[in-house]
Design a protein around this motif. Sequence first.
Motif, PDB file in Angstrom:
ATOM      1  N   THR A 295    -111.430  76.756  11.379  1.00  0.00           N
ATOM      2  CA  THR A 295    -110.754  77.901  10.754  1.00  0.00           C
ATOM      3  C   THR A 295    -111.551  79.170  11.023  1.00  0.00           C
ATOM      4  OG1 THR A 295    -109.974  76.406   9.023  1.00  0.00           O
ATOM      5  CG2 THR A 295    -109.722  78.756   8.612  1.00  0.00           C
ATOM      6  N   TYR A 296    -112.876  79.056  10.910  1.00  0.00           N
ATOM      7  CA  TYR A 296    -113.731  80.200  11.240  1.00  0.00           C
ATOM      8  C   TYR A 296    -113.537  80.591  12.712  1.00  0.00           C
ATOM      9  CZ  TYR A 296    -117.860  82.830  12.613  1.00  0.00           C
ATOM     10  OH  TYR A 296    -118.691  83.779  13.142  1.00  0.00           O
ATOM     11  N   ASP A 297    -113.506  79.591  13.594  1.00  0.00           N
ATOM     12  CA  ASP A 297    -113.314  79.857  15.029  1.00  0.00           C
ATOM     13  C   ASP A 297    -111.987  80.572  15.284  1.00  0.00           C
ATOM     14  OD1 ASP A 297    -115.682  78.541  15.397  1.00  0.00           O
ATOM     15  OD2 ASP A 297    -114.784  76.682  16.139  1.00  0.00           O
ATOM     16  N   PHE A 298    -110.970  80.201  14.516  1.00  0.00           N
ATOM     17  CA  PHE A 298    -109.639  80.802  14.671  1.00  0.00           C
ATOM     18  C   PHE A 298    -109.699  82.311  14.415  1.00  0.00           C
ATOM     19  CE2 PHE A 298    -105.377  81.906  13.121  1.00  0.00           C
ATOM     20  CZ  PHE A 298    -104.568  81.321  14.082  1.00  0.00           C
ATOM     21  N   TYR A 299    -110.546  82.715  13.453  1.00  0.00           N
ATOM     22  CA  TYR A 299    -110.660  84.140  13.097  1.00  0.00           C
ATOM     23  C   TYR A 299    -111.934  84.785  13.654  1.00  0.00           C
ATOM     24  CZ  TYR A 299    -106.758  83.369   9.943  1.00  0.00           C
ATOM     25  OH  TYR A 299    -105.515  83.073   9.436  1.00  0.00           O
ATOM     26  N   TYR A 300    -112.533  84.093  14.604  1.00  0.00           N
ATOM     27  CA  TYR A 300    -113.832  84.519  15.142  1.00  0.00           C
ATOM     28  C   TYR A 300    -113.840  85.991  15.577  1.00  0.00           C
ATOM     29  CZ  TYR A 300    -117.945  84.372  18.241  1.00  0.00           C
ATOM     30  OH  TYR A 300    -119.141  84.627  18.838  1.00  0.00           O
ATOM     31  N   LEU A 301    -112.819  86.396  16.315  1.00  0.00           N
ATOM     32  CA  LEU A 301    -112.759  87.785  16.800  1.00  0.00           C
ATOM     33  C   LEU A 301    -112.710  88.779  15.656  1.00  0.00           C
ATOM     34  CD1 LEU A 301    -110.415  88.377  19.873  1.00  0.00           C
ATOM     35  CD2 LEU A 301    -112.841  88.905  19.637  1.00  0.00           C
ATOM     36  N   ASP A 302    -111.927  88.461  14.623  1.00  0.00           N
ATOM     37  CA  ASP A 302    -111.833  89.359  13.466  1.00  0.00           C
ATOM     38  C   ASP A 302    -113.191  89.506  12.780  1.00  0.00           C
ATOM     39  OD1 ASP A 302    -109.175  89.542  14.082  1.00  0.00           O
ATOM     40  OD2 ASP A 302    -108.422  88.647  12.225  1.00  0.00           O
ATOM     41  N   TYR A 303    -113.915  88.370  12.671  1.00  0.00           N
ATOM     42  CA  TYR A 303    -115.256  88.428  12.079  1.00  0.00           C
ATOM     43  C   TYR A 303    -116.155  89.358  12.894  1.00  0.00           C
ATOM     44  CZ  TYR A 303    -114.872  84.856   8.476  1.00  0.00           C
ATOM     45  OH  TYR A 303    -114.530  84.173   7.342  1.00  0.00           O
ATOM     46  N   LEU A 304    -116.099  89.199  14.214  1.00  0.00           N
ATOM     47  CA  LEU A 304    -116.964  89.984  15.084  1.00  0.00           C
ATOM     48  C   LEU A 304    -116.611  91.465  15.080  1.00  0.00           C
ATOM     49  CD1 LEU A 304    -117.485  87.933  18.384  1.00  0.00           C
ATOM     50  CD2 LEU A 304    -119.065  88.240  16.508  1.00  0.00           C
ATOM     51  N   MET A 305    -115.331  91.771  15.303  1.00  0.00           N
ATOM     52  CA  MET A 305    -114.885  93.159  15.440  1.00  0.00           C
ATOM     53  C   MET A 305    -115.234  94.029  14.246  1.00  0.00           C
ATOM     54  SD  MET A 305    -111.053  92.957  16.922  1.00  0.00           S
ATOM     55  CE  MET A 305    -110.722  92.832  18.661  1.00  0.00           C
ATOM     56  N   PHE A 306    -115.073  93.406  13.064  1.00  0.00           N
ATOM     57  CA  PHE A 306    -115.228  94.219  11.857  1.00  0.00           C
ATOM     58  C   PHE A 306    -116.517  93.895  11.099  1.00  0.00           C
ATOM     59  CE2 PHE A 306    -110.680  93.966  12.827  1.00  0.00           C
ATOM     60  CZ  PHE A 306    -110.486  95.317  13.109  1.00  0.00           C
ATOM     61  N   ASN A 307    -117.415  93.191  11.814  1.00  0.00           N
ATOM     62  CA  ASN A 307    -118.771  92.991  11.305  1.00  0.00           C
ATOM     63  C   ASN A 307    -118.789  92.273   9.956  1.00  0.00           C
ATOM     64  OD1 ASN A 307    -121.513  93.173  11.522  1.00  0.00           O
ATOM     65  ND2 ASN A 307    -121.658  95.264  10.761  1.00  0.00           N
ATOM     66  N   TYR A 308    -117.945  91.245   9.812  1.00  0.00           N
ATOM     67  CA  TYR A 308    -117.970  90.433   8.598  1.00  0.00           C
ATOM     68  C   TYR A 308    -118.961  89.294   8.786  1.00  0.00           C
ATOM     69  CZ  TYR A 308    -114.038  92.667   6.219  1.00  0.00           C
ATOM     70  OH  TYR A 308    -113.239  93.552   5.559  1.00  0.00           O
ATOM     71  N   THR A 309    -119.654  88.943   7.711  1.00  0.00           N
ATOM     72  CA  THR A 309    -120.634  87.858   7.772  1.00  0.00           C
ATOM     73  C   THR A 309    -119.893  86.527   7.786  1.00  0.00           C
ATOM     74  OG1 THR A 309    -121.790  89.247   6.192  1.00  0.00           O
ATOM     75  CG2 THR A 309    -122.836  87.159   6.757  1.00  0.00           C
ATOM     76  N   SER A 310    -120.335  85.599   8.636  1.00  0.00           N
ATOM     77  CA  SER A 310    -119.653  84.297   8.673  1.00  0.00           C
ATOM     78  C   SER A 310    -119.887  83.583   7.340  1.00  0.00           C
ATOM     79  CB  SER A 310    -120.167  83.462   9.832  1.00  0.00           C
ATOM     80  OG  SER A 310    -121.558  83.351   9.756  1.00  0.00           O
ATOM     81  N   PRO A 311    -118.861  82.886   6.825  1.00  0.00           N
ATOM     82  CA  PRO A 311    -118.970  82.290   5.491  1.00  0.00           C
ATOM     83  C   PRO A 311    -119.942  81.125   5.467  1.00  0.00           C
ATOM     84  CG  PRO A 311    -116.913  81.658   6.553  1.00  0.00           C
ATOM     85  CD  PRO A 311    -117.573  82.631   7.472  1.00  0.00           C
TER      86      PRO A 311
END
Length: 311
Positions: A295-311
């Motif tokens: 699930t994290y991998d699915f949203y990986y780009l969103d995490y990266l682009m907007f500088n969100y910390t991985s859960p």
Amino acid sequence: QLSDQQKRNESPLSQYRGVYLPPALHPLNKTFIKGGKWKGVDSTQEKRRSFLHDFCKKYNSRKKLQTQLVHLVSRIYVEDRHKVLYCEVPKAGCSNWKRVLMVLNGLAASAHNISHDDVHYGKHLRKLDSYDLKGIYTRLNTYTKAIFVRDPMERLVSAFRDKFEHPNSYYHPVFGKAIIKKYRQNANEEALKTGSGVKFKEFIQYLLDSHRPVGMDIHWEQVSKLCYPCLINYDFIGKFETLEEDANYFLRLVGAPAELKFPKFKDRHSSDERTSTEVVRQYLKELSKEERQLTYDFYYLDYLMFNYTSP
């Protein structure tokens, strides 16, 4: 930047293909900002903008971008009076943003008396893809473009709670029935008939399935595919986590009436606890370690682009 000869040789439709809008970092127009009140918000804003810009420069490749312009801008709402473009990211304050756009546009006196149905089904606001090619380009190049995002897991859980844990005449029969049929062993007749009672784990199985029984939905689609932040150079990046502050700063930036403030109210299911980090943790417990990772991998780009910390 085609030469006149090239333009003449191209068929009108070919202009829609292979769009590339380089993510140039334009300075924000701060003409309307008075005093030092917004200094901290402004500094955060500049950091987010340069972070996204650097990310896009690093990861962008022209080869991948054979996308139709009309599709690129299909989630962007237009407010012509204040020259605003807002890309809708569901579950990141979009209902209240649409209310604000209606007020800015002179369609309502206050954001507080516009119903949920009026916001989403009233067709009061125009989208950018409803303009001709020249109209689209002119607005992309001259209007202030805003996007508001949210921690991907939080947004996902919020969407699940909203659509599957409350009665819903669209999501239960369309998505719920298909999800229960494919992912629940020994499903009873009632569940198969109504599509109600989808479990979070079943929802995630559907999300991660490359052969989904029903397509994707904007409420859990990746922001990278809703708003194309590396193709459209957004001037303003707001976050749900600092929604009120960011939104009110943005309204000052575009010269909105001084009395217009971003509404604080929760649009629907107002008695429910808001989807917080703790609430998300409870839902993620239902998944296996592998499902959480995927699930994290699915949203990986969103995490990266907007500088969100991985859960």
